[in-house]
Write a protein that holds these residues in place. Structure first.
Motif, PDB file in Angstrom:
ATOM      1  N   ASN A  19     -12.525  -1.104 -36.773  1.00 17.92           N
ATOM      2  CA  ASN A  19     -11.868  -0.083 -36.540  1.00 17.92           C
ATOM      3  C   ASN A  19     -10.840  -0.051 -37.811  1.00 17.92           C
ATOM      4  OD1 ASN A  19      -9.982   2.424 -36.046  1.00 17.92           O
ATOM      5  ND2 ASN A  19     -10.626   1.916 -33.841  1.00 17.92           N
ATOM      6  N   TYR A  20     -11.151   0.910 -38.829  1.00 16.59           N
ATOM      7  CA  TYR A  20     -10.186   0.947 -39.993  1.00 16.59           C
ATOM      8  C   TYR A  20      -9.669   2.290 -40.070  1.00 16.59           C
ATOM      9  CZ  TYR A  20     -12.308  -3.483 -41.206  1.00 16.59           C
ATOM     10  OH  TYR A  20     -12.486  -4.592 -41.460  1.00 16.59           O
ATOM     11  N   GLY A  21      -9.590   2.882 -38.699  1.00 18.80           N
ATOM     12  CA  GLY A  21      -8.900   4.391 -38.626  1.00 18.80           C
ATOM     13  C   GLY A  21     -10.056   5.197 -37.711  1.00 18.80           C
ATOM     14  N   VAL A  22     -11.258   4.732 -37.940  1.00 19.81           N
ATOM     15  CA  VAL A  22     -12.534   5.203 -37.040  1.00 19.81           C
ATOM     16  C   VAL A  22     -13.251   4.125 -36.657  1.00 19.81           C
ATOM     17  CG1 VAL A  22     -14.688   6.389 -37.427  1.00 19.81           C
ATOM     18  CG2 VAL A  22     -12.758   7.102 -38.852  1.00 19.81           C
ATOM     19  N   ARG A  23     -13.638   4.186 -35.488  1.00 20.07           N
ATOM     20  CA  ARG A  23     -14.120   3.298 -34.451  1.00 20.07           C
ATOM     21  C   ARG A  23     -15.704   3.131 -34.826  1.00 20.07           C
ATOM     22  NH1 ARG A  23     -14.481   0.967 -29.407  1.00 20.07           N
ATOM     23  NH2 ARG A  23     -16.768   1.125 -28.430  1.00 20.07           N
ATOM     24  N   ASN A  24     -16.248   1.931 -35.432  1.00 24.16           N
ATOM     25  CA  ASN A  24     -17.439   1.626 -35.753  1.00 24.16           C
ATOM     26  C   ASN A  24     -18.119   0.381 -34.861  1.00 24.16           C
ATOM     27  OD1 ASN A  24     -16.162   1.984 -38.896  1.00 24.16           O
ATOM     28  ND2 ASN A  24     -17.553   3.683 -37.816  1.00 24.16           N
ATOM     29  N   PRO A  25     -18.726   0.765 -33.623  1.00 25.81           N
ATOM     30  CA  PRO A  25     -19.258  -0.255 -32.968  1.00 25.81           C
ATOM     31  C   PRO A  25     -20.793  -0.523 -33.152  1.00 25.81           C
ATOM     32  CG  PRO A  25     -19.164   1.697 -31.602  1.00 25.81           C
ATOM     33  CD  PRO A  25     -18.707   2.395 -33.144  1.00 25.81           C
ATOM     34  N   GLY A  26     -21.123  -1.727 -32.516  1.00 26.63           N
ATOM     35  CA  GLY A  26     -22.422  -2.081 -32.328  1.00 26.63           C
ATOM     36  C   GLY A  26     -23.592  -2.506 -33.509  1.00 26.63           C
ATOM     37  N   LEU A  27     -24.709  -2.380 -33.015  1.00 29.18           N
ATOM     38  CA  LEU A  27     -25.804  -2.496 -34.162  1.00 29.18           C
ATOM     39  C   LEU A  27     -25.825  -1.804 -35.440  1.00 29.18           C
ATOM     40  CD1 LEU A  27     -28.742  -3.101 -31.379  1.00 29.18           C
ATOM     41  CD2 LEU A  27     -28.014  -4.900 -33.007  1.00 29.18           C
ATOM     42  N   MET A  28     -25.530  -0.358 -35.139  1.00 26.71           N
ATOM     43  CA  MET A  28     -25.348   0.442 -36.378  1.00 26.71           C
ATOM     44  C   MET A  28     -24.017   0.723 -36.862  1.00 26.71           C
ATOM     45  SD  MET A  28     -28.632   1.403 -36.351  1.00 26.71           S
ATOM     46  CE  MET A  28     -28.897   2.790 -37.272  1.00 26.71           C
ATOM     47  N   GLN A  29     -22.971   0.080 -36.308  1.00 29.36           N
ATOM     48  CA  GLN A  29     -21.633   0.325 -36.545  1.00 29.36           C
ATOM     49  C   GLN A  29     -21.609   1.890 -36.852  1.00 29.36           C
ATOM     50  OE1 GLN A  29     -19.135  -2.542 -37.490  1.00 29.36           O
ATOM     51  NE2 GLN A  29     -20.502  -2.775 -36.043  1.00 29.36           N
ATOM     52  N   SER A  30     -21.687   2.643 -35.775  1.00 29.30           N
ATOM     53  CA  SER A  30     -21.886   3.940 -35.811  1.00 29.30           C
ATOM     54  C   SER A  30     -20.561   4.733 -35.716  1.00 29.30           C
ATOM     55  CB  SER A  30     -22.946   4.563 -34.481  1.00 29.30           C
ATOM     56  OG  SER A  30     -21.919   3.998 -33.271  1.00 29.30           O
ATOM     57  N   HIS A  31     -20.380   5.677 -36.356  1.00 35.64           N
ATOM     58  CA  HIS A  31     -19.013   6.458 -36.651  1.00 35.64           C
ATOM     59  C   HIS A  31     -18.770   6.994 -35.423  1.00 35.64           C
ATOM     60  CE1 HIS A  31     -16.538   9.943 -37.699  1.00 35.64           C
ATOM     61  NE2 HIS A  31     -16.258   9.227 -38.986  1.00 35.64           N
TER      62      HIS A  31
ATOM     63  N   ASN B 272      -0.394   3.660 -44.866  1.00 35.85           N
ATOM     64  CA  ASN B 272      -1.822   4.120 -44.567  1.00 35.85           C
ATOM     65  C   ASN B 272      -2.735   2.876 -43.756  1.00 35.85           C
ATOM     66  OD1 ASN B 272      -2.376   6.830 -46.201  1.00 35.85           O
ATOM     67  ND2 ASN B 272      -1.410   5.267 -47.476  1.00 35.85           N
ATOM     68  N   GLY B 273      -2.475   2.974 -42.363  1.00 35.74           N
ATOM     69  CA  GLY B 273      -2.889   1.852 -41.479  1.00 35.74           C
ATOM     70  C   GLY B 273      -4.412   1.671 -41.514  1.00 35.74           C
ATOM     71  N   GLY B 274      -5.147   2.725 -41.852  1.00 36.10           N
ATOM     72  CA  GLY B 274      -6.603   2.962 -41.879  1.00 36.10           C
ATOM     73  C   GLY B 274      -7.177   2.228 -43.003  1.00 36.10           C
ATOM     74  N   LEU B 275      -6.298   1.594 -44.181  1.00 35.57           N
ATOM     75  CA  LEU B 275      -7.104   0.911 -45.263  1.00 35.57           C
ATOM     76  C   LEU B 275      -7.019  -0.602 -44.903  1.00 35.57           C
ATOM     77  CD1 LEU B 275      -4.865   2.299 -48.288  1.00 35.57           C
ATOM     78  CD2 LEU B 275      -7.508   2.718 -47.784  1.00 35.57           C
ATOM     79  N   ASP B 276      -8.347  -1.078 -45.391  1.00 37.25           N
ATOM     80  CA  ASP B 276      -8.527  -2.585 -45.087  1.00 37.25           C
ATOM     81  C   ASP B 276      -7.730  -3.293 -46.114  1.00 37.25           C
ATOM     82  OD1 ASP B 276     -10.288  -2.726 -47.153  1.00 37.25           O
ATOM     83  OD2 ASP B 276     -11.868  -2.325 -45.608  1.00 37.25           O
ATOM     84  N   SER B 277      -7.561  -4.693 -46.043  1.00 29.61           N
ATOM     85  CA  SER B 277      -7.046  -5.612 -47.026  1.00 29.61           C
ATOM     86  C   SER B 277      -7.755  -5.736 -48.372  1.00 29.61           C
ATOM     87  CB  SER B 277      -6.835  -7.045 -46.570  1.00 29.61           C
ATOM     88  OG  SER B 277      -8.180  -7.711 -46.243  1.00 29.61           O
ATOM     89  N   ASN B 278      -8.982  -5.279 -48.487  1.00 28.31           N
ATOM     90  CA  ASN B 278      -9.653  -5.237 -49.775  1.00 28.31           C
ATOM     91  C   ASN B 278      -9.923  -3.993 -49.967  1.00 28.31           C
ATOM     92  OD1 ASN B 278     -10.347  -8.070 -49.626  1.00 28.31           O
ATOM     93  ND2 ASN B 278     -12.107  -7.835 -48.237  1.00 28.31           N
TER      94      ASN B 278
END
Length: 349
Positions: free
Chosen positions: A130-142, A329-335
């Motif tokens: 979750n980088y601002g949007v939840r992405n779960p499971g096998l497909m990392q779905s939006h 911007n808390g949704g940004l990841d460290s990279n």
């Protein structure tokens, strides 16, 4: 979504962005999985066959493709520290889930499988990102719901219905941003619609240049998907260079016989970065662009990301450093692998 480091920013799509297989009458005689996974072909450019990308008749059929990656699927969870490896019933549920999702959505089974392997390597306990949007499971779905690994709460075994839901939520339009929709968003009617759709699934957009290796997020994503459709299992090394593929305008063979139109040699130097402005950008107070998920509440100034932008030049252009940009911007990841083109980011609060 899983990228080269796995679970990076594949399906961190735009917050607003977002079958039965076609018979293969002209398909080449399939080779064995071992023969097919000899090496990786770099595919650069716009995804068209004119630039060397694979025709649909070159794709490996679903059963052959699934059997070729079964060992990867069965060991993925343990290899990445995501819990117990799939048991045979869970792997069988992946197979039946892809078939069911294809029949429900019209998206080719081969394409669904290739995306799933890119995202999770087939581990049913792939964690939710979750980088601002939840992405779960096998497909990392939006913004999907189904998962067997939420916040470290790992479910073993993973129920068949959950496995089927994970796949359908990535392939369909339950959340509005599945493969069925990204294929439509590609705007193409030829085979390039799949490669463009893969790039949209990964980053939310195709770069304005049309080059599937340019822009934001995982530059090699579309090339990886094309290779998976040809039978690459990721057990042999990828030679795709994230920093250089955006400058390639066609395919470049590495000796496996799958290359298309010859192109100029890949340049040794990195792609030039967007020229940085000499004076700071004072930003916008009321941006018309959608605001990035996780932006600070009460933000006073915004910067809208343009083609070619990186977190580094956004920060410098705004007169701040990357740590400040990330804190706003808390949704940004460290990279900074999930900077979204066309979105407004907070630069002052």
């Amino acid at each position: 979504m899983i990228t080269t480091s796995f679970l990076a920013a594949a399906s961190s799509l735009f917050a607003l962005s977002y079958g039965a297989p076609v018979p293969r009458t002209n398909a080449a005689t399939p080779r064995s999985p071992v023969e097919r996974d000899v090496s990786y072909t770099i595919f650069g450019g716009d995804g068209t066959t004119a630039q060397g990308w694979p025709q649909k008749s070159q794709w490996v059929d679903f059963d052959t493709q699934f059997n070729a990656v079964k060992d990867v699927i069965n060991t993925a969870c343990g290899n990445h520290g995501w819990g117990a490896n799939n048991d045979p019933t869970e792997t069988e549920s992946i197979y039946s889930g892809i078939v069911a999702a294809s029949e429900s959505t019209g998206v080719d089974k081969e394409f669904i499988l290739a995306i799933m392997m890119q995202e999770s390597k087939g581990c049913v306990r792939a964690p939710t990102t979750n980088y601002g949007v939840r992405n779960p499971g096998l497909m990392q779905s939006h913004n999907g719901a189904a998962t067997c690994n939420e916040g470290g709460n790992v479910q073993t075994p993973c129920p068949q219905q959950t496995i089927h839901d994970m796949i359908l939520q990535g392939a369909g339009t339950i959340t509005g941003f599945g493969l069925q929709n990204t294929i439509e968003l590609s705007g193409a009617s030829d085979v390039s619609k799949y490669y463009k759709a893969a790039r949209i699934y990964n980053s939310g957009s195709v770069d304005a240049s049309g080059n599937l290796g340019a822009g934001i997020a995982t530059h090699c994503y579309a090339s990886d998907i094309a290779n998976r459709l040809l039978g690459w299992t990721s057990m042999s090394e990828s030679t795709c260079n994230e920093g250089a593929i955006g400058s390639i305008g066609g395919s470049a063979s590495n000796g496996n016989g799958n290359a298309g139109t010859p192109v100029e040699e890949e340049p040794e130097e990195e792609i030039p970065k967007t020229e940085e402005p000499t004076t700071p950008n004072n930003g916008e107070t009321n941006p018309t662009a959608p605001k990035a998920p996780g932006a600070a509440s009460g933000c006073q100034k915004w910067y809208t990301v343009q083609s070619g932008d990186t977190c580094e030049n956004v920060a410098k252009a705004s007169g701040i450093d990357f740590n400040k940009l990330k804190s706003l911007n808390g949704g940004l990841d460290s990279n900074c692998s999930n900077l979204w083109l066309g979105y407004a980011y907070c630069i002052s609060a």
